[in-house]
Write an enzyme that holds these catalytic residues in place. Structure first.
Site, PDB file in Angstrom:
ATOM      1  N   LEU A 134       0.801  -1.219   0.000  1.00  0.00           N
ATOM      2  CA  LEU A 134       0.000   0.000   0.000  1.00  0.00           C
ATOM      3  C   LEU A 134       0.838   1.276   0.000  1.00  0.00           C
ATOM      4  O   LEU A 134       0.320   2.369   0.212  1.00  0.00           O
ATOM      5  CB  LEU A 134      -0.976  -0.005   1.179  1.00  0.00           C
ATOM      6  CG  LEU A 134      -1.974  -1.179   1.168  1.00  0.00           C
ATOM      7  CD1 LEU A 134      -2.868  -1.128   2.380  1.00  0.00           C
ATOM      8  CD2 LEU A 134      -2.783  -1.200  -0.112  1.00  0.00           C
ATOM      9  N   CYS A 135       2.143   1.159  -0.235  1.00  0.00           N
ATOM     10  CA  CYS A 135       3.011   2.334  -0.330  1.00  0.00           C
ATOM     11  C   CYS A 135       2.882   2.979  -1.700  1.00  0.00           C
ATOM     12  O   CYS A 135       2.719   2.292  -2.706  1.00  0.00           O
ATOM     13  CB  CYS A 135       4.470   1.939  -0.127  1.00  0.00           C
ATOM     14  SG  CYS A 135       4.960   1.879   1.583  1.00  0.00           S
ATOM     15  N   HIS A 136       3.001   4.290  -1.709  1.00  0.00           N
ATOM     16  CA  HIS A 136       2.998   5.033  -2.962  1.00  0.00           C
ATOM     17  C   HIS A 136       4.401   5.018  -3.565  1.00  0.00           C
ATOM     18  O   HIS A 136       5.384   5.189  -2.830  1.00  0.00           O
ATOM     19  CB  HIS A 136       2.601   6.494  -2.712  1.00  0.00           C
ATOM     20  CG  HIS A 136       1.206   6.649  -2.239  1.00  0.00           C
ATOM     21  ND1 HIS A 136       0.846   6.499  -0.919  1.00  0.00           N
ATOM     22  CD2 HIS A 136       0.062   6.934  -2.920  1.00  0.00           C
ATOM     23  CE1 HIS A 136      -0.457   6.690  -0.808  1.00  0.00           C
ATOM     24  NE2 HIS A 136      -0.960   6.957  -2.000  1.00  0.00           N
TER      25      HIS A 136
ATOM     26  N   MET B 246       8.928   4.518   5.090  1.00  0.00           N
ATOM     27  CA  MET B 246       9.026   3.122   4.654  1.00  0.00           C
ATOM     28  C   MET B 246      10.246   2.905   3.767  1.00  0.00           C
ATOM     29  O   MET B 246      10.901   1.864   3.849  1.00  0.00           O
ATOM     30  CB  MET B 246       7.746   2.679   3.941  1.00  0.00           C
ATOM     31  CG  MET B 246       6.530   2.654   4.850  1.00  0.00           C
ATOM     32  SD  MET B 246       6.785   1.787   6.422  1.00  0.00           S
ATOM     33  CE  MET B 246       7.203   0.148   5.852  1.00  0.00           C
ATOM     34  N   GLU B 247      10.577   3.881   2.942  1.00  0.00           N
ATOM     35  CA  GLU B 247      11.760   3.767   2.094  1.00  0.00           C
ATOM     36  C   GLU B 247      13.024   3.664   2.951  1.00  0.00           C
ATOM     37  O   GLU B 247      13.921   2.873   2.648  1.00  0.00           O
ATOM     38  CB  GLU B 247      11.842   4.958   1.136  1.00  0.00           C
ATOM     39  CG  GLU B 247      10.842   4.904  -0.006  1.00  0.00           C
ATOM     40  CD  GLU B 247       9.394   5.219   0.371  1.00  0.00           C
ATOM     41  OE1 GLU B 247       8.512   5.031  -0.478  1.00  0.00           O
ATOM     42  OE2 GLU B 247       9.140   5.643   1.521  1.00  0.00           O
TER      43      GLU B 247
ATOM     44  N   ASP C 155      23.304 -12.444   3.951  1.00  0.00           N
ATOM     45  CA  ASP C 155      23.502 -13.320   2.795  1.00  0.00           C
ATOM     46  C   ASP C 155      24.974 -13.476   2.451  1.00  0.00           C
ATOM     47  O   ASP C 155      25.447 -14.569   2.173  1.00  0.00           O
ATOM     48  CB  ASP C 155      22.740 -12.777   1.583  1.00  0.00           C
ATOM     49  CG  ASP C 155      22.947 -13.641   0.353  1.00  0.00           C
ATOM     50  OD1 ASP C 155      22.686 -14.855   0.416  1.00  0.00           O
ATOM     51  OD2 ASP C 155      23.398 -13.092  -0.677  1.00  0.00           O
TER      52      ASP C 155
END
Length: 168
Positions: free
Chosen positions: A75-77, A111-112, A126
């Protein structure tokens, strides 16, 4: 209590309509830590890792991930990011990761910033898992954000007065 913005009145999930929001410069900083055994830290410091330099690859992974946040978080733009800075600092017992993200947009970049440090931490894992699968990714959080209707946020204990490595 504030209403959750990603739900309609009927409880359906929705992407927030930001078309009425003002375009402002927004910034966000985030943090993550990957805890390692001393021998793994030494191997990273000496670049004795089968896959190469995990710190530099983690920085690049964090930058790439920030640009694709809308693909990670449903739901992020998608945002036109104007600055992405990811740092990876080798400490006494692991790697401290930080991100700074900026955009001039109608919604924030928290969020970014969080996706950037998360992807960077996963990349370090990793690249070092051949040496030790017991590493721990911890302390993923928003450090600060500026701009937008909700105003500024700064995590109380940031910046730390003592190095991360001294606390672990």
């Amino acid at each position: 209590m504030p209403k959750l913005s990603h739900y309609t009145n009927r409880g359906e999930v929705q992407m927030v309509d930001v078309s009425g929001k003002q375009v402002t410069t927004r910034t966000a900083k985030a943090h993550a830590f990957i805890k390692m055994k001393p021998r793994i830290v030494t191997a990273v410091r000496r670049l004795k890792n089968p896959k190469g330099n995990p710190l530099e690859v983690a920085r690049i992974a964090g930058i790439a991930a920030a640009k694709r946040t809308a693909e990670w978080i449903p739901l992020c733009h998608p945002l036109p990011l104007t600055r992405i800075d990811v740092t990876a600092t080798l400490c006494e017992n692991g790697v401290e990761l930080g991100s700074t993200i900026m955009a001039t947009a109608q919604t924030g970049v928290e969020m970014e910033a969080l996706v950037a440090v998360s992807a960077a931490a996963l990349t370090v894992y990793d690249m070092c898992k051949a040496l030790d699968k017991g590493m721990e990714i911890t302390d993923i959080y928003l450090v600060e954000k500026t701009g937008g209707k909700s105003g500024d946020f700064r995590r109380d204990q940031w910046p730390r007065k003592t190095p991360r490595s001294a606390k672990r």
